[in-house]
Write an enzyme that holds these catalytic residues in place. Structure first.
Site, PDB file in Angstrom:
ATOM      1  CE  LYS A   1      24.826  17.576  67.371  1.00  0.00           C
ATOM      2  NZ  LYS A   1      24.182  18.106  66.153  1.00  0.00           N
ATOM      3  N   GLY A   2      22.796  12.144  71.090  1.00  0.00           N
ATOM      4  CA  GLY A   2      21.588  11.327  71.314  1.00  0.00           C
ATOM      5  C   GLY A   2      21.238  11.034  72.756  1.00  0.00           C
TER       6      GLY A   2
ATOM      7  CG  ASP B   1      21.932  -0.332  65.144  1.00  0.00           C
ATOM      8  OD1 ASP B   1      21.449  -1.462  65.047  1.00  0.00           O
ATOM      9  OD2 ASP B   1      21.946   0.485  64.200  1.00  0.00           O
TER      10      ASP B   1
ATOM     11  CG  PHE C   1      15.822   5.086  61.861  1.00  0.00           C
ATOM     12  CD1 PHE C   1      17.186   4.831  61.849  1.00  0.00           C
ATOM     13  CD2 PHE C   1      15.388   6.382  62.113  1.00  0.00           C
ATOM     14  CE1 PHE C   1      18.105   5.846  62.087  1.00  0.00           C
ATOM     15  CE2 PHE C   1      16.302   7.402  62.347  1.00  0.00           C
ATOM     16  CZ  PHE C   1      17.665   7.134  62.329  1.00  0.00           C
ATOM     17  CB  VAL C   2      13.285   4.539  67.277  1.00  0.00           C
ATOM     18  CG1 VAL C   2      12.498   3.251  67.149  1.00  0.00           C
ATOM     19  CG2 VAL C   2      14.673   4.262  67.853  1.00  0.00           C
TER      20      VAL C   2
ATOM     21  CG  ASP D   1      19.644  12.611  64.809  1.00  0.00           C
ATOM     22  OD1 ASP D   1      20.188  11.642  65.386  1.00  0.00           O
ATOM     23  OD2 ASP D   1      20.093  13.111  63.763  1.00  0.00           O
TER      24      ASP D   1
HETATM   25  P1  IMP Z   1      26.013   1.417  66.497  1.00  0.00           P
HETATM   26  O1  IMP Z   1      27.357   2.030  66.446  1.00  0.00           O
HETATM   27  O2  IMP Z   1      25.690   0.587  65.295  1.00  0.00           O
HETATM   28  O3  IMP Z   1      25.713   0.667  67.787  1.00  0.00           O
HETATM   29  O4  IMP Z   1      24.971   2.592  66.373  1.00  0.00           O
HETATM   30  C1  IMP Z   1      24.816   3.451  67.376  1.00  0.00           C
HETATM   31  C2  IMP Z   1      24.530   4.847  66.878  1.00  0.00           C
HETATM   32  O5  IMP Z   1      23.734   4.878  65.686  1.00  0.00           O
HETATM   33  C3  IMP Z   1      23.719   5.510  67.932  1.00  0.00           C
HETATM   34  O6  IMP Z   1      24.545   6.275  68.779  1.00  0.00           O
HETATM   35  C4  IMP Z   1      22.733   6.349  67.173  1.00  0.00           C
HETATM   36  O7  IMP Z   1      23.218   7.669  67.075  1.00  0.00           O
HETATM   37  C5  IMP Z   1      22.640   5.770  65.811  1.00  0.00           C
HETATM   38  N1  IMP Z   1      21.392   5.000  65.594  1.00  0.00           N
HETATM   39  C6  IMP Z   1      21.271   3.669  65.436  1.00  0.00           C
HETATM   40  N2  IMP Z   1      19.989   3.302  65.288  1.00  0.00           N
HETATM   41  C7  IMP Z   1      19.274   4.443  65.347  1.00  0.00           C
HETATM   42  C8  IMP Z   1      17.861   4.726  65.261  1.00  0.00           C
HETATM   43  O8  IMP Z   1      16.984   3.860  65.123  1.00  0.00           O
HETATM   44  N3  IMP Z   1      17.517   6.052  65.356  1.00  0.00           N
HETATM   45  C9  IMP Z   1      18.427   7.045  65.524  1.00  0.00           C
HETATM   46  N4  IMP Z   1      19.740   6.831  65.619  1.00  0.00           N
HETATM   47  C10 IMP Z   1      20.166   5.534  65.534  1.00  0.00           C
HETATM   48 MG    MG Z   2      24.306   8.609  69.107  1.00  0.00          MG
END
Ligand code: IMP
Ligand code: MG
Length: 170
Positions: free
Chosen positions: A41-42, A101, A147-148, A154
């Site tokens: 949803k982000g 991330d 964390f944002v 969210d």
């Molecule tokens: P990745 O798979 O480690 O790249 O993480 C990506 C997913 O983690 C994103 O789609 C976000 O939903 C969630 N995420 C990572 N860091 C944050 C943050 O600081 N705030 C909120 N959601 C996060």
């Molecule tokens: Mg996401």
């Protein structure tokens, strides 16, 4: 305002970057037709703002990625839904995601989409961690490891509607 939040990126800064990225997308895809893949949803807020500035013809699809759920700031098992039903062979795809991330989510989505033989695949993200192993094709802002929340992002499903991006202090 919630005392755990401190402002990181203002709505005006986001709007300005959205305009710049839209300009670049319009330039790179001139004469083509895009399929936007919005990661729920982000990426909802960014997708809504960005698509209103994209001038090349496009269609929109959504996929869903879930890893945090009720755990808050600790990622768990990653589930993807909505990819099976996409008919995207031969299409120019642009994935719209909230944050890169570790890259796990976007890499897994990219891999699954590439199996369907699109003509091309690029990625646009709102935020990319400075510590991330790779770089998406388009990034609006690079951030550190905080964390944002806000503008779609969210914490346990809260704060998605904040118009700017905020650091959530534990
Ligand atoms: P990745 O798979 O480690 O790249 O993480 C990506 C997913 O983690 C994103 O789609 C976000 O939903 C969630 N995420 C990572 N860091 C944050 C943050 O600081 N705030 C909120 N959601 C996060
Ligand atoms: Mg996401």
């Amino acid at each position: 305002m919630d005392a755990r939040l401190s402002s990181l990126i203002s709505p005006e800064e986001i709007a300005e970057k959205i305009r710049l990225i839209a300009f670049e997308i319009n330039r790179q895809y001139k004469g083509k037709e895009l399929t936007l893949i919005v990661v729920l949803k982000g990426a909802m807020c960014m997708a809504a703002d960005l698509m209103r500035l994209i001038e090349v013809p496009f269609t929109v699809e959504t996929v869903r990625a879930e890893s945090y759920g009720a755990r808050g700031t600790t990622p768990g098992e990653l589930t993807l839904t909505g990819i099976e039903r996409l008919e995207i062979a031969g299409r120019d795809l642009l994935i719209i995601e909230d944050i890169y991330d570790t890259g796990r989510t976007l890499d897994k989505i990219s891999q699954a989409l590439l199996e369907k033989n699109p003509k091309s695949l690029k990625t646009v993200v709102l935020l990319c961690r400075k510590s991330a192993p790779k770089r998406p094709d388009f990034t609006l802002f690079e951030i550190s490891d905080e964390f944002v929340v806000g503008y779609g992002l969210d914490y346990k499903e809260h704060f998605r509607g904040l118009p700017g991006i905020f650091i959530l202090h534990p």
